[in-house]
Design a protein around this motif. Structure first.
Motif, PDB file in Angstrom:
ATOM      1  N   ALA A 114       0.830  -1.213   0.000  1.00  0.00           N
ATOM      2  CA  ALA A 114       0.000   0.000   0.000  1.00  0.00           C
ATOM      3  C   ALA A 114       0.857   1.251   0.000  1.00  0.00           C
ATOM      4  CB  ALA A 114      -0.917   0.012   1.229  1.00  0.00           C
ATOM      5  N   VAL A 115       0.201   2.388  -0.247  1.00  0.00           N
ATOM      6  CA  VAL A 115       0.792   3.717  -0.053  1.00  0.00           C
ATOM      7  C   VAL A 115       0.002   4.396   1.058  1.00  0.00           C
ATOM      8  CG1 VAL A 115       1.229   5.981  -1.054  1.00  0.00           C
ATOM      9  CG2 VAL A 115       1.582   3.923  -2.437  1.00  0.00           C
ATOM     10  N   ASP A 116       0.710   4.927   2.023  1.00  0.00           N
ATOM     11  CA  ASP A 116       0.123   5.501   3.227  1.00  0.00           C
ATOM     12  C   ASP A 116       0.467   6.986   3.301  1.00  0.00           C
ATOM     13  OD1 ASP A 116      -0.900   5.659   5.946  1.00  0.00           O
ATOM     14  OD2 ASP A 116       1.179   5.584   6.620  1.00  0.00           O
ATOM     15  N   GLY A 117      -0.218   7.702   4.164  1.00  0.00           N
ATOM     16  CA  GLY A 117       0.089   9.103   4.397  1.00  0.00           C
ATOM     17  C   GLY A 117       0.281   9.384   5.873  1.00  0.00           C
ATOM     18  N   ILE A 118       1.069  10.395   6.172  1.00  0.00           N
ATOM     19  CA  ILE A 118       1.210  10.890   7.544  1.00  0.00           C
ATOM     20  C   ILE A 118       0.261  12.071   7.699  1.00  0.00           C
ATOM     21  CG2 ILE A 118       2.765  11.920   9.239  1.00  0.00           C
ATOM     22  CD1 ILE A 118       3.607   9.126   8.595  1.00  0.00           C
TER      23      ILE A 118
END
Length: 314
Positions: A114-118
């Motif tokens: 996956a690609v995650d965000g902060i």
């Protein structure tokens, strides 16, 4: 014909047909769809991995996934110390860590899931809700210590920075990608979990919290929606001198997929399972259609499923 990857979704069904695995002493071991396995997960991803484990166990009633949620440093240590066979992390193993597993005659396999965000979260009473990337850097390096330095009309006081843990992946991300190895300032504190970061920010006007976006991104999850009622998510602009509100973006799925939101990172599963066990089965599920759809629903960007972005024009 291309060679099949190690974690192909078809692997679960194929290996399940092989039946129950045994070791040399005749003891029954776990299979790709049955048995018990303990995995270690970056605490940032607790909500989404709970959903993944529950879905997998719903499909395979004889399978038990015991997930332990820890700071990233402890997650990697568990893999190296042979406590677990599968971990979820936001970084690759270092050469030194790979060499350590090589001593154990184990080969780690790293797969992007996956690609995650902060997400940067603020108290609802804070009149600031947008920050430039430079302002974010100034806060996390200690150059900016009060809200008035950002906006003279802001009635807030001294800024309090709150992480889940000093050993977490979010703290490492800020140090590496934002601070460029500069240390965090003295007004930085640890709340010991993402949920406690959310609670602290909700109760303290001067706080800025740093969490994984999947704690607030699933709008169908009652826990996520309750958190969102108590805090607001900062919009971030790469432009140091933005001329419109449209230049500030929040960590929505579309902005993560497009790369517009600046605080983004990739999520990996790392397996050292040397045989076709339950870890292999769960890993196959995570990168398969059902596992990737759960990631899509959570608000993150799945690694192997396109995100549909709709542009609406008048």
């Amino acid at each position: 014909m291309t060679k099949a990857s190690f974690f192909t979704p078809l692997l679960v069904a194929g290996l399940a047909i092989m039946g129950t695995a045994c070791n040399q002493s005749g003891k029954v071991l776990d299979t790709p769809t049955s048995g018990h396995i303990k995995i270690s997960v970056d605490e940032t991803f607790a909500p989404i991995m709970e959903a993944e484990a529950n879905a997998f166990q719903g499909l395979y009633k004889y399978a038990k996934i015991q997930a332990e949620y820890k700071p990233e440093t402890e997650v990697i240590r568990a893999l190296l110390e042979d406590t677990v066979r599968l971990v979820i992390s936001t970084r690759h193993l270092t050469d030194k860590e790979v060499a350590e597993l090589d001593k154990q005659k184990l080969v780690p396999r790293t797969t992007k899931i996956a690609v995650d965000g902060i997400a940067l979260i603020l108290n609802n009473e804070n009149t600031d809700s947008t920050l430039t990337l430079q302002q974010v850097r100034d806060i996390f390096t200690g150059k900016t210590t009060t809200w008035k330095q950002l906006d003279p009309t802001n009635k807030g006081g001294e800024i309090t920075i709150v992480f889940d843990s000093g050993n977490s992946s979010t703290a490492r991300y800020i140090l590496d990608s934002i601070n460029q190895k500069q240390p965090l300032p003295a007004n930085t504190f640890s709340a010991n979990s993402n949920s406690k970061v959310l609670d602290y920010v909700a109760q303290n006007r001067n706080a800025i919290g740093i969490i994984g976006v999947n704690w607030i991104s699933d709008r169908d999850d009652s826990t996520a929606t309750s958190f969102l009622k108590n805090v607001k998510v900062a919009g971030i602009s790469r432009n140091p001198n933005p001329t419109s509100e449209e230049e500030y973006v929040q960590p929505y799925q579309a902005f993560l997929a497009q790369g517009t939101y600046p605080l983004r990172r990739e999520v990996y599963m790392i397996s050292k399972e040397a045989r076709a066990g339950l870890g292999t089965g769960f890993a196959s599920f995570l990168v398969g259609d059902k596992g990737q759809r759960i990631i899509l629903k959570s608000g993150l960007v799945p690694a192997s499923m396109p995100v549909r972005i709709v542009s609406i024009t008048e």
